[in-house]
Design a protein around this motif. Sequence first.
Motif, short mmCIF file in Angstrom:
data_model
loop_
_atom_site.label_atom_id
_atom_site.label_comp_id
_atom_site.label_asym_id
_atom_site.label_seq_id
_atom_site.Cartn_x
_atom_site.Cartn_y
_atom_site.Cartn_z
N LEU A 78 0.81 -1.22 0.00
CA LEU A 78 0.00 0.00 0.00
C LEU A 78 0.85 1.27 0.00
CD1 LEU A 78 -3.07 -0.90 2.25
CD2 LEU A 78 -2.91 -0.82 -0.24
N PRO A 79 1.91 1.37 0.81
CA PRO A 79 2.76 2.57 0.72
C PRO A 79 3.40 2.72 -0.65
CG PRO A 79 3.19 1.37 2.76
CD PRO A 79 2.34 0.48 1.90
N LEU A 81 2.18 1.61 -3.58
CA LEU A 81 1.15 2.05 -4.52
C LEU A 81 0.85 3.54 -4.37
CD1 LEU A 81 -1.34 -0.96 -4.36
CD2 LEU A 81 0.26 -0.42 -6.20
N ASP A 82 0.88 4.00 -3.12
CA ASP A 82 0.67 5.43 -2.87
C ASP A 82 1.77 6.25 -3.54
OD1 ASP A 82 -0.70 7.63 -1.35
OD2 ASP A 82 1.30 7.79 -0.46
N GLU A 83 3.03 5.78 -3.46
CA GLU A 83 4.13 6.48 -4.12
C GLU A 83 3.95 6.50 -5.64
OE1 GLU A 83 8.01 5.14 -3.08
OE2 GLU A 83 7.59 5.05 -0.93
N GLY A 85 1.18 6.73 -7.18
CA GLY A 85 0.03 7.54 -7.58
C GLY A 85 -1.31 6.84 -7.52
N ILE A 87 -4.61 5.52 -5.68
CA ILE A 87 -5.39 5.95 -4.52
C ILE A 87 -6.03 4.70 -3.89
CG2 ILE A 87 -7.33 7.35 -3.71
CD1 ILE A 87 -6.84 9.19 -6.13
N CYS A 88 -5.62 4.38 -2.69
CA CYS A 88 -6.07 3.15 -2.03
C CYS A 88 -6.83 3.51 -0.75
CB CYS A 88 -4.89 2.25 -1.69
SG CYS A 88 -3.85 1.82 -3.11
N LYS A 89 -8.03 2.96 -0.60
CA LYS A 89 -8.83 3.16 0.60
C LYS A 89 -9.18 1.80 1.19
CE LYS A 89 -10.86 7.50 -1.10
NZ LYS A 89 -12.13 8.22 -1.42
N GLU A 90 -8.68 1.55 2.39
CA GLU A 90 -8.90 0.25 3.02
C GLU A 90 -10.01 0.32 4.06
OE1 GLU A 90 -6.41 -3.36 5.19
OE2 GLU A 90 -5.46 -1.39 4.94
N VAL A 99 -9.24 0.55 -4.91
CA VAL A 99 -8.08 1.17 -5.57
C VAL A 99 -8.55 1.94 -6.80
CG1 VAL A 99 -5.84 0.78 -6.65
CG2 VAL A 99 -6.59 -0.70 -4.77
#
Length: 418
Positions: A78-79, A81-83, A85, A87-90, A99
């Motif tokens: 998850l970190p 994927l955030d880098e 770009g 957008i992940c909401k768990e 995602v």
Amino acid sequence: MNRIYESFSKKQLRVLTWWINNPQLDGIICDGAVRSGKTLCMSVSFITWAMVNFDSRSFALCGKTISSVRRNITSPILPLLDELGFICKEKVSRNIITVTAFGHTNSFYLFGGRDESSASLIQGMTLAGVMLDEVALMPRSFVEQALARCSVENSKYWFNCNPGHPMHWFCEEWIKKAKERNCLYIHFVMTDNPSLSPAVIEKYENLYTGVFRDRFILGKWTAACGCVYPGFSAEKHVVTPPRDFSEYYVSCDYGTVNPSSFGLWGLNEGRWYRISEYYYDSKKEGIRRTDGEHYEALVNLIGGRSIRGIVIDPSASSFIEYINRKGAYTVIPANNDVTDGIRKVQEVLREGLILFSPECRDSIREFGLYRWSEKTESDTVIKENDHAMDDIRYFVSTVVCRQKDDGFFAVFPERKKG
């Protein structure tokens, strides 16, 4: 970007791009050594593939347990994927991650395939793809149910595991038949992970012994055979225990027809000593003992010491009930995963974290007799000379160490009140 992710090995790059270079394939299978970098690159590839090719679809991320999915997949990825770009909401309570990327939004559901009943958890879903991490640890029914859910056009399968028994169903049905299944098969070793230094690789090579070294370090699908604990040595592990201990536990393997084995353990300067033991074989003695008589022997073994708990197999229901009714001691249900427990015992023996008094004759005897069965298609120990071995395994798995990643750390369960 974090330097760990700046470069990938050739095999990792194949995993990252196989669905681009070989779109006709239905899936990918990666196996091999621990810490070889297969899970990370597969996770990145799986989610990237899903986001590029689908919108408003559901996918499954599967492991042996939900906790292992979070530890092995979602927490590391998850970190990253955030880098990148994404957008992940768990939604932790619902075990779902939403995602958004490339103008698409998809849902990734987390599942644990612990046992045969787990198949019902995923039944009824419609999936566009599934990633099965630690697939060799999952029951076949769960895996096949997960694959059956992938009914969306162009869906694909993603498998990842460390090796097990060479006759394991996944090895037989998928690895050996990868071409027939229209899947890409890639075998990993530790040097395929560029983030590992030579020193770290050497540390892991020294961590495991026996069949677990063959599987986890060499990445081989190897059958367990011979002595279960070849690393046990009377010269190294049998010592006169010290007099002072900071805390005590008792471990129990309870039997009526089969022998009962209880061990008294004391902690001194980071090492656990099996100070003394009780071992009663009703077949040998010709008389069965009652729960009350075994309890009396337990009390005598403890000898008035203040113990933190009695670690016992949860299946020993009548004896557990007897101990609880007496109210003098805290019962701690044992972790009874046999193969993983044996691995842990091997490691603490290697580290010298458990030692044995010369008085523990039955434990010492069983160490020399306890063997793997060579007549089965899975890792199975011969159910002979295993009662002290079982109570020692309960103690190691439940008190001495718990698995965290691929290392170990000491834990001390809190004593229950009442």
